[in-house]
Design an enzyme around this catalytic site. Structure first.
Site, PDB file in Angstrom:
ATOM      1  N   SER A  93       0.829  -1.203   0.000  1.00 44.21           N
ATOM      2  CA  SER A  93       0.000   0.000   0.000  1.00 44.21           C
ATOM      3  C   SER A  93       0.872   1.266   0.000  1.00 44.21           C
ATOM      4  CB  SER A  93      -0.969  -0.040   1.184  1.00 44.21           C
ATOM      5  OG  SER A  93      -2.020   0.876   0.997  1.00 44.21           O
ATOM      6  N   ASP A 191      -9.933  -7.049  -2.829  1.00 41.20           N
ATOM      7  CA  ASP A 191      -9.725  -5.651  -2.476  1.00 41.20           C
ATOM      8  C   ASP A 191     -10.637  -4.782  -3.351  1.00 41.20           C
ATOM      9  OD1 ASP A 191      -8.661  -3.440  -1.253  1.00 41.20           O
ATOM     10  OD2 ASP A 191      -6.596  -3.749  -1.955  1.00 41.20           O
ATOM     11  N   HIS A 221      -7.010  -6.231   1.244  1.00 37.16           N
ATOM     12  CA  HIS A 221      -5.961  -5.205   1.121  1.00 37.16           C
ATOM     13  C   HIS A 221      -4.661  -5.614   1.812  1.00 37.16           C
ATOM     14  CE1 HIS A 221      -4.596  -1.221   0.091  1.00 37.16           C
ATOM     15  NE2 HIS A 221      -4.177  -1.034   1.325  1.00 37.16           N
TER      16      HIS A 221
END
Length: 245
Positions: A93, A191, A221
């Site tokens: 991320s 996700d 995620h």
């Protein structure tokens, strides 16, 4: 109850080094299982705590991308100081955005990204901070009334760091063509759809001769701790083993 902030970790495993970068509002614990697995397979790993992470949201907001980039540079230099000549980067991320920036700015052997956003507005990032703030206060054991009062105060704090985060994402996306190192792009099929779109954007835009993209059917995620974790660990190891060290 005061929560202890998670610490950076270094796992000595071999002559090849990997810099592990965690996600936004999280901490290096994202990367511990992957780091341990890589250590068992002769890789040394370092995962820095990005500034402000692991602290209350009110304190996290005092930091931003400039601080996080310094943390990445510090981690890279730590590995260099330990004698590692070749370094790969794995980021989740926010950590993946920083990993791509690392590939744009520094000498690295290869880069792995997981669940990377290439389009994220500050308003959406604020929602993430608000969720994190409330969860943190609950873990501290605060009463509902106190939490509500503190959450109301939180809304009046400056959120400039989130605008800077949005700019970091945009700038990194716009300079993807600068990346020539081998790239492995991973995303979770459970996700939000935007992350698959972002993964495809990264894959299409980097100018690496060696680049791959892969979705994982049971991953949300936080891919490094999800249902596909073992398969993902093996997949990352395979990519790292194929690099020129």
């Amino acid at each position: 109850m005061r929560l202890l902030p998670p610490k950076s970790f270094y796992y000595e495993g071999g002559k090849k080094a990997v810099l592990l970068l965690h996600s936004f509002t999280s901490n290096p614990n994202d990367m511990k299982k992957l780091g341990s697995y890589l250590q068992q397979n002769q890789y040394s790993c370092y995962a820095p705590t990005l500034s402000g992470h692991g602290l209350p949201a009110e304190e996290l907001l005092n930091y931003g991308p400039a601080d996080w980039w310094q943390d990445v540079l510090g981690g890279y230099q730590l590995l260099k100081d330990k004698g590692f000549e070749h370094i790969a980067v794995v980021g989740l991320s926010l950590g993946g955005v920083l990993a791509l920036k690392t590939a744009q700015e520094l000498q690295i052997n290869g880069v792995v990204t997981l669940s990377v956003p290439m389009d994220k507005e500050a308003a959406v990032l604020k929602e993430r901070i608000v969720y994190y703030a409330k969860r943190y206060k609950q873990l501290e054991g605060k009463e509902d009334q106190q939490i509500a009062s503190e959450m109301a105060e939180l809304d009046h704090l400056p959120f400039e760091s989130l605008t800077h985060f949005e700019h970091l994402i945009n700038q990194t996306r716009d300079q993807l063509a600068r990346i020539t190192s081998p790239v492995h792009v991973l995303y979770g099929e459970m996700d939000a759809p935007s992350y698959k779109t972002s993964a495809e954007k990264i894959f299409q835009s980097v100018t690496s001769d060696q680049k791959t993209i892969k979705g994982f059917a049971h991953s949300k995620h936080l891919m490094t701790l999800g249902k596909d974790m073992n398969e993902i660990n093996q997949d990352i190891l395979t990519f790292l083993n194929e690099l020129k060290w």
